[in-house]
Design a protein around this motif. Sequence first.
Motif, PDB file in Angstrom:
ATOM      1  N   UNK A 150     -11.543  -6.198  -0.369  1.00 43.78           N
ATOM      2  CA  UNK A 150     -12.366  -7.000   0.541  1.00 43.78           C
ATOM      3  C   UNK A 150     -13.462  -6.153   1.174  1.00 43.78           C
ATOM      4  N   UNK A 151     -13.119  -4.903   1.518  1.00 45.71           N
ATOM      5  CA  UNK A 151     -14.123  -3.992   2.073  1.00 45.71           C
ATOM      6  C   UNK A 151     -15.214  -3.687   1.054  1.00 45.71           C
ATOM      7  N   UNK A 152     -14.811  -3.378  -0.175  1.00 46.86           N
ATOM      8  CA  UNK A 152     -15.779  -3.029  -1.213  1.00 46.86           C
ATOM      9  C   UNK A 152     -16.693  -4.204  -1.551  1.00 46.86           C
ATOM     10  N   UNK A 153     -16.127  -5.403  -1.549  1.00 50.39           N
ATOM     11  CA  UNK A 153     -16.901  -6.595  -1.911  1.00 50.39           C
ATOM     12  C   UNK A 153     -17.603  -7.220  -0.708  1.00 50.39           C
ATOM     13  N   UNK A 154     -17.223  -6.749   0.516  1.00 53.80           N
ATOM     14  CA  UNK A 154     -17.765  -7.300   1.754  1.00 53.80           C
ATOM     15  C   UNK A 154     -17.506  -8.809   1.840  1.00 53.80           C
ATOM     16  N   UNK A 155     -16.241  -9.177   1.615  1.00 51.86           N
ATOM     17  CA  UNK A 155     -15.843 -10.584   1.675  1.00 51.86           C
ATOM     18  C   UNK A 155     -14.600 -10.707   2.560  1.00 51.86           C
ATOM     19  N   UNK A 156     -14.327 -11.895   3.106  1.00 49.11           N
ATOM     20  CA  UNK A 156     -13.142 -12.083   3.951  1.00 49.11           C
ATOM     21  C   UNK A 156     -11.851 -11.808   3.196  1.00 49.11           C
ATOM     22  N   UNK A 277     -17.650 -19.410  10.239  1.00 47.53           N
ATOM     23  CA  UNK A 277     -17.822 -19.038  11.641  1.00 47.53           C
ATOM     24  C   UNK A 277     -17.844 -17.525  11.833  1.00 47.53           C
ATOM     25  N   UNK A 278     -16.967 -16.825  11.124  1.00 46.75           N
ATOM     26  CA  UNK A 278     -16.824 -15.383  11.337  1.00 46.75           C
ATOM     27  C   UNK A 278     -17.868 -14.551  10.611  1.00 46.75           C
ATOM     28  N   UNK A 279     -18.469 -15.102   9.562  1.00 45.32           N
ATOM     29  CA  UNK A 279     -19.507 -14.373   8.840  1.00 45.32           C
ATOM     30  C   UNK A 279     -20.905 -14.808   9.249  1.00 45.32           C
ATOM     31  N   UNK A 280     -20.993 -15.941   9.917  1.00 47.91           N
ATOM     32  CA  UNK A 280     -22.301 -16.467  10.288  1.00 47.91           C
ATOM     33  C   UNK A 280     -23.054 -17.069   9.129  1.00 47.91           C
ATOM     34  N   UNK A 281     -22.378 -17.268   7.994  1.00 51.87           N
ATOM     35  CA  UNK A 281     -23.027 -17.830   6.809  1.00 51.87           C
ATOM     36  C   UNK A 281     -22.907 -19.358   6.829  1.00 51.87           C
TER      37      UNK A 281
END
Length: 294
Positions: A150-156, A277-281
């Motif tokens: 998730x960190x590497x892909x920058x996804x939840x 909500x948490x990503x602002x997307x």
Amino acid sequence: MNWISNVMPPRIRSFLRRDTPENLWIKCPDSGELVFHKDLEANLFVIPGSGYHMYIAPKARLDALFDGGVYELLPTPEVPLDPLKFRDVKRYTDRIKEYRQKTGAADTIKLATGKLQGFDVVAAVQDFGFLGGSLGMAAGEAIITGMQQALDRQVPFIIFTASGGARMQEGMFSLMQMPRTTLMVQALREAKIPYLVVLTHPTTGGVTASYAMLGDIHIAEPGAVIGFAGARVIEQTIHEHLPEGFQRAEYLQAHGMVDMVVRRHDLPSVLARLCALLTGAPRPSPVLALPAIA
């Protein structure tokens, strides 16, 4: 003996009993309602009448979570199988092999990545059907791998927890997974990667004392038992009668330990809304409204 055994000829008896699966009908533990297995499977293993949420296998949960049931399974690291050469009534290695054959999985955690109503996410599912979902080295490494993905892909990162606690056969190696996973949760937080926890029945012991209660948002399935020690142990320790429904999801929501209780059918929509909500997307597709947060 019944009338079939007493009266019917043997050949007719064998015909009547032929090809009848043992799990053709499932009895609801709450209401006693009998539900046809295929109907229960189609309803995500939720009893239609009572709404009781039964055990659901990781594959069925992932199929229901990701868009169109399409996702990629992620490999999990191999770990030493039996670091303590543990044996009780049988060897620990034999027990592991037995559950691997039974479940078709290497251990209790299954990792996958795919789209959740348009959002790219990494998800982990903890299988209570594999040694009670116990937390050992394999599970700890798998969770850390999922979080790193998730960190590497920058996804939840989303995890569905279900566990009786730490795996006693691995001793301190099991207990060390608690601080190790906690450090990875902190890494997600520092990188502002959403970490969503879905607490399913049951989530207890060292799992509750670590990554299961460190999410940005905690969601629970209805009726799930969530806690550290069992209710009977607590009663015996404090010598007091516990309130009705103690450690159930609804009780914990009312007392601020859980953010929301969500039906299994609504989880994909709620999780997608939280990702937005948490990503602002912006949300890629419409979802259901969130239930009220206590």
